[in-house]
Scaffold this active site. Sequence first.
Site, PDB file in Angstrom:
ATOM      1  N   LEU A 132       0.817  -1.213   0.000  1.00  0.00           N
ATOM      2  CA  LEU A 132       0.000   0.000   0.000  1.00  0.00           C
ATOM      3  C   LEU A 132       0.853   1.265   0.000  1.00  0.00           C
ATOM      4  O   LEU A 132       1.700   1.450   0.890  1.00  0.00           O
ATOM      5  CB  LEU A 132      -0.911  -0.010   1.244  1.00  0.00           C
ATOM      6  N   ASP A 133       0.608   2.141  -0.962  1.00  0.00           N
ATOM      7  CA  ASP A 133       1.252   3.453  -1.034  1.00  0.00           C
ATOM      8  C   ASP A 133       2.768   3.371  -1.180  1.00  0.00           C
ATOM      9  O   ASP A 133       3.473   4.346  -0.896  1.00  0.00           O
ATOM     10  CB  ASP A 133       0.898   4.316   0.203  1.00  0.00           C
TER      11      ASP A 133
END
Lengths: 285, 285, 285, 285
Positions: free
Chosen positions: B228-229
């Site tokens: 994530l990210d």
Amino acid sequence: MTKNTATLLVTCPDQKGIVAGIADFLYRNGANILHADQHQDAENNLFLMRVEWDLNGSAIQPDNFAERFDEIATRFDMTWQLKLSQKRPRLAIMVSQYDHCLADLLHRHQSGELACDIPVIISNHRDTERLANFYGIPFHHIEVKKDQKAEAEAAQFALFDSLDIDLIVLARYMQILSPEFVKRYPERIINIHHSFLPAFIGARPYHRAFERGVKLIGATSHYVTEVLDEGPIIEQDIDRISHRDQVEDLIQKGRDLERIVLSRAVRWHIENRILLYANKTVIFD
Amino acid sequence: MTKNTATLLVTCPDQKGIVAGIADFLYRNGANILHADQHQDAENNLFLMRVEWDLNGSAIQPDNFAERFDEIATRFDMTWQLKLSQKRPRLAIMVSQYDHCLADLLHRHQSGELACDIPVIISNHRDTERLANFYGIPFHHIEVKKDQKAEAEAAQFALFDSLDIDLIVLARYMQILSPEFVKRYPERIINIHHSFLPAFIGARPYHRAFERGVKLIGATSHYVTEVLDEGPIIEQDIDRISHRDQVEDLIQKGRDLERIVLSRAVRWHIENRILLYANKTVIFD
Amino acid sequence: MTKNTATLLVTCPDQKGIVAGIADFLYRNGANILHADQHQDAENNLFLMRVEWDLNGSAIQPDNFAERFDEIATRFDMTWQLKLSQKRPRLAIMVSQYDHCLADLLHRHQSGELACDIPVIISNHRDTERLANFYGIPFHHIEVKKDQKAEAEAAQFALFDSLDIDLIVLARYMQILSPEFVKRYPERIINIHHSFLPAFIGARPYHRAFERGVKLIGATSHYVTEVLDEGPIIEQDIDRISHRDQVEDLIQKGRDLERIVLSRAVRWHIENRILLYANKTVIFD
Amino acid sequence: MTKNTATLLVTCPDQKGIVAGIADFLYRNGANILHADQHQDAENNLFLMRVEWDLNGSAIQPDNFAERFDEIATRFDMTWQLKLSQKRPRLAIMVSQYDHCLADLLHRHQSGELACDIPVIISNHRDTERLANFYGIPFHHIEVKKDQKAEAEAAQFALFDSLDIDLIVLARYMQILSPEFVKRYPERIINIHHSFLPAFIGARPYHRAFERGVKLIGATSHYVTEVLDEGPIIEQDIDRISHRDQVEDLIQKGRDLERIVLSRAVRWHIENRILLYANKTVIFD
């Protein structure tokens, strides 16, 4: 750890085969390309290129380049310059009383940010002499008396000649150069103007910015040409101001802009990143 | 006035002769180069290049390119892609309830800033349906029920397949994609995260920025990867805030950042300006 | 031309009548208000104010202020400080080998941008001694040997005490202060961290920014608290980078950020523009 | 959740006791101050203030304010305006064919960023009619024929009158207003100019910026006065360009600037944050 590279800057009419011609030439001569960047101006049918290669292990060397490159240069009608990283450009810095740009350039020079020699600082005042001494740069005080600008400039020219100066940096030098001075050093004088040109051309730009009530102030570095503040722009930047900022605040904030905008221009010039045409600059990556 | 160009993106181990090889190939085939930009990564010994030429009047055409280029590609161990301006990429935009990024992308698309087709907008809500209709883009509502993400994603995949989607843009789509989704579209999903990554990874970044008392907020567009990210960053920008700004002000100022940062990433992707390596992006000029 | 003003900084629970109380007090005592700025934090029910007035011609003077203001301070449960422009804050600057922030602060101090005294520069190296001498600031070399930090800090404390130091500026001082040091000088130590916090807390932020492939680098000035890089942020700024920038370029660009971001924080502190609460700063105009 | 506040804007000669007078007046009348900001212009001996309070639970209400405030206003020779959050300003937006600023304003209005009513969009073309309809705003096409500007403006005035318009926003309205128009709506017409004024006053600023070779382009929102592009500046911003950007790129990048710079000006006007004097704006926090 000092690098040993050559940088070729080329301008010519745009046509097919230029990149192939240059790239093939360098390849055949065993050059290891480190950086290459190019620009095409469709409107003016111009091709501009900067290519830098490692001289170590390359068959093309400064002393045989012109001869070997001649065929290509002629074929494509090129204007070209070859710059060597080991021949450091020689700067003269001219300054009046405000010393912030000078202090900034000298600190950057000392830190290794500016790969140049600075054999002289010239000022019409003595305020910056101590600073010059601290950084070990020879300082020359050349007074500019009213109606005796020609004499002052003659003394400056003599210094430039004897010191083999390549670039003259006006680091807040508050005198207007004569047309003769400007003509003598085409594309070799960089000035910092304390506004985002073309706004506030001429004197007292911060005062006029304050009067006008702008919300941004700026600074512009440019090559000096015969028309005041109309030369090719190298770099600009701005800072935000508000109604709370008085003229003195603009001047203080502006100093940071001036330092940064001038130092970038000087660095790009020294690194041979700038080509000029149509009164504009191309800044190669 | 729609242009008819080919863009070649190349990655290979750095060595002498690559530029000469490509440039000579294009020249021999009569290609008029419009843009060329390259990057060398000394540390990773990588060479990356983007070159765009006019297909009109060129002997190399999409159908013979692979065959003709094969010798060079093999010699230099190249990974390459050829992109044609007349084969416009096909985008699916995914969105939840916040419509500011969607409205911005659709307006830019309509103005001609984004040279792509947008055959579908997918949302887990119905809020943006009217907007999609206004711009004439088919809208699909695919609800994402708790514990039924797989079903929703299956419906999404079916749409992507049937519509021949090239790029998926998450325009504030408030769902986390499954690892299968991400794996299925490598380097083909662009997300906008509302912080200057790697600060404030994860949920509620504006609230956490407010809590931390930062003086700048940011937005980051990036390719989606399994962590994530953590995917390769394409673009970032920031805006200044002060103690007067409450969370709602951060959210409002952030909307402008999100719009601009996402639209730049989408445009650069569409214009084939991005190459990826080492979890980073090279953005060609 | 040195001004003779008093600045009152107030924090108290928010309620009706505070501004009226303060303004009426100043008016009754003949004070000419030069600047006033206030902030209300609804969430925390806090009122914060900064008001500056001319001491010339005012009935309230430093020696009678506390007595006269006591009634109001008590009524509104205020925490307050009174600062006098003619009692210039006394700074100690701590630095290691990188001298760019130090050179910048000293030049600003000399130009009059920083209305403070700098009775000492402390370094664990001798590199900046010449620079300190040039600007006429006493330089103390206090070596920080492994496992002898306590001894070094004791020597530092002795200097701070004897010199009546108000603010300690860490101008790229590459040592982590002990918890005792930090506790001893609450809200009185300003550090410059070379990232946009909270991204890249800790060591080697430019290297990690390069690894992560961010498109912006930043710098953050903050008060030092016991948790590393978690203190209240005073100022942040960023610069844009690209894939062409190597770690060395980030470091070089970062120097300009560090200089500007640290000098703003120091100036605001000196001008009594900063109030702290909830691990955040209010920066008054 | 719509707030119910009053905002007082005051201008008067600077003297002691003004803040005390206003603060005491509000306190005596039980007003809970939500925001207050002031500015003193020493050079012009002017005091300017903005103060906003909650009308709920306050003894001063719109219908008794003038009577009660009269004593103070007279004593300090004040010019003042009282604005009520529940009397939303009424905007007319004028636009020609470029719809990016219009689309942006309408989207912000719909999202709640702009606390105003927009009873009419007026255009000399029909291009934006569909967009107006989408957002449910009445659209009036008023053609501006050569030599018949007076007739067109008469029709515009009739609309403004019948709709009780408070503010006219020129969202890229490509017509020059007559002196009568400007005189009729002093400080009530906001324009967006696509340059950083005072650079590139007048027509085709992007083309002239391109010609001049600037490295930054800008946009400026300002109140319209009788002299073209010389009115008080409300907001400005810039974006960086390079030699690679052609005029079309400047125009495209400029659209983002225009949107943001115009929308900020409109929001600040609507929120009663702007006071004017000496052809400048004070923007209250």
